[in-house]
Design an enzyme around this catalytic site. Structure first.
Site, PDB file in Angstrom:
ATOM      1  N   LYS A 115      44.486  24.631  41.111  1.00 48.01           N
ATOM      2  CA  LYS A 115      43.623  25.339  40.175  1.00 48.01           C
ATOM      3  C   LYS A 115      44.457  26.248  39.279  1.00 48.01           C
ATOM      4  O   LYS A 115      45.305  26.999  39.750  1.00 48.01           O
ATOM      5  CB  LYS A 115      42.593  26.178  40.938  1.00 48.01           C
ATOM      6  CG  LYS A 115      41.657  26.960  40.027  1.00 48.01           C
ATOM      7  CD  LYS A 115      40.681  27.801  40.830  1.00 48.01           C
ATOM      8  CE  LYS A 115      39.790  28.612  39.892  1.00 48.01           C
ATOM      9  NZ  LYS A 115      38.818  29.465  40.631  1.00 48.01           N
TER      10      LYS A 115
ATOM     11  N   LYS B 182      46.633  32.571  36.483  1.00 45.53           N
ATOM     12  CA  LYS B 182      47.793  33.394  36.105  1.00 45.53           C
ATOM     13  C   LYS B 182      48.572  33.827  37.341  1.00 45.53           C
ATOM     14  O   LYS B 182      49.794  33.883  37.332  1.00 45.53           O
ATOM     15  CB  LYS B 182      47.319  34.627  35.322  1.00 45.53           C
ATOM     16  CG  LYS B 182      46.814  34.338  33.925  1.00 45.53           C
ATOM     17  CD  LYS B 182      46.562  35.614  33.157  1.00 45.53           C
ATOM     18  CE  LYS B 182      45.349  36.378  33.669  1.00 45.53           C
ATOM     19  NZ  LYS B 182      44.083  35.739  33.320  1.00 45.53           N
TER      20      LYS B 182
ATOM     21  N   LYS C 209      43.055  39.438  48.510  1.00 42.71           N
ATOM     22  CA  LYS C 209      44.030  40.303  47.843  1.00 42.71           C
ATOM     23  C   LYS C 209      44.957  40.963  48.872  1.00 42.71           C
ATOM     24  O   LYS C 209      46.179  41.035  48.669  1.00 42.71           O
ATOM     25  CB  LYS C 209      43.301  41.391  47.036  1.00 42.71           C
ATOM     26  CG  LYS C 209      42.647  40.899  45.742  1.00 42.71           C
ATOM     27  CD  LYS C 209      43.662  40.670  44.668  1.00 42.71           C
ATOM     28  CE  LYS C 209      43.047  40.644  43.282  1.00 42.71           C
ATOM     29  NZ  LYS C 209      41.838  39.866  43.104  1.00 42.71           N
TER      30      LYS C 209
END
Length: 355
Positions: free
Chosen positions: A221, A224, A139
């Site tokens: 893959k 979203k 992240k």
């Protein structure tokens, strides 16, 4: 004097006793999984997780499925979206076949005890382990703000799992580190406060080996965050645009094609019957079929596969009171079990409550 337990709490304790009896005979298993309300759920969510959750509804199994709206706050700050998408996740599960009489569907925010357990775990868990979590580093590398919640959310995730006496946690391989961290936290807690006895149940990860990675429209893959997803309940022009945008190679129409190397075919295998899959594979290998035709077949198949559930989903979203009632009932069941667990922990830790 402590107040007596409510009728619901006593009912949960009695059911828990019966479950322990069933489990001792190999007949009972409690599954726990959560999903963030962070946008439209897509085919990867369904074939990678939700479908397995629905199929797990069988005698001897009990599923606890929660909408992780507190986890969503680590990345989403729009209050309107959080609320709307939380209800959409609930409607999606119900439309796809989750039975609230067989499984417990609830909001993470309806179980405040989970935050208490997350704090307990945080008092004993080393910072160095949290710094090594791949999801946190990923992240940060993508530009997310390194705030405390993003850093500490594995503790909340561990509490989510442990507070319901979960036996199995169905996860993909990329989620395995989170379950391992949860197990380590529980073992450390048990050693510190119960001399190694099972004060907190140690859950097992259930790896979905049989579920292949669902490809997105770019062949990677489906996600979203990558913008390559196809929403479960997309329809009409929006669905057609996504399907027709699937990346393919430049093999000419007349040439033979290998279906196993094609994203269109990989997606078709998820929604087609055995006969339909074989027939399309034969068309690929025979030559004379362009990718545009294959995409149209996939579009039709997705519509056929999800149309009945899509209509249920639309109807459920119009009945917000019904959705909230189901979530409220699930929250009551989840809280009763969570409080039973926390009551034991507080006593072991010397935490006094006077209400």
């Amino acid at each position: 004097m402590r107040p007596s337990r409510s009728i619901l709490e006593r009912s949960v304790v009695l059911k828990s006793t019966r479950r322990q009896s069933l489990k001792s005979k190999g007949f009972f298993m409690r599954y726990l999984s959560g999903i963030q309300p962070s946008g439209n759920l897509h085919l990867g969510n369904y074939f990678g997780a939700i479908r397995e959750h629905i199929l797990s509804q069988k005698p001897g199994n009990e599923g606890f499925f929660f909408i992780a709206n507190y986890h969503a706050l680590t990345t989403e700050k729009d209050a309107t979206k959080i609320r709307k998408q939380s209800l959409e996740v609930a409607a999606t599960y119900l439309a796809l076949g989750l039975d609230p009489k067989k499984s417990v569907l609830f909001l993470q925010s309806d179980v405040p005890q989970v935050h208490e357990l997350a704090w307990f775990l945080s008092t004993i868990f080393p910072v160095a382990r949290l710094e090594l979590q791949p999801s946190y580093k990923d992240k940060i590398s993508k530009g997310f703000e390194p705030h405390h919640a993003l850093f500490a959310y594995p503790m909340l995730m561990a509490a989510d799992i442990l507070i319901y006496n979960s036996d199995r946690v169905p996860v993909g391989k990329d989620q395995l580190p989170h379950v391992e961290l949860c197990r380590d936290a529980a073992q450390k807690f048990n050693l510190m406060y119960a001399n190694g006895e099972s004060l907190l149940k140690i859950p097992e990860a259930q790896i979905r080996e049989e579920v292949a990675i669902v490809p997105g429209i770019d062949g990677e893959k489906m996600s979203k965050s990558y913008g390559n997803d196809i929403a479960i309940f997309a329809e009409g022009k929006a669905l057609k645009t996504r399907v027709m945008s699937i990346t393919t190679d430049s093999t000419p129409v007349e040439a033979q094609k290998n279906p196993e190397n094609c994203t269109v075919f990989k997606l078709f295998k998820l929604v087609g019957s055995e006969g339909e899959i074989q027939a399309l594979a034969d068309r690929y290998r025979a030559g004379g079929m362009g990718y545009g035709e294959a995409k149209k077949k996939l579009l039709d198949q997705i519509n056929t596969y999800f149309e009945p559930s899509r209509e249920k989903y639309k109807a459920l979203l119009k009945e917000e009171t019904q959705l909230l009632d189901i979530l409220q009932d699930g929250g009551k069941k989840a809280r009763a079990i969570a409080e039973e667990v926390m009551d034991r922990l507080r006593q072991k830790m010397g935490i006094i409550r006077t209400f």
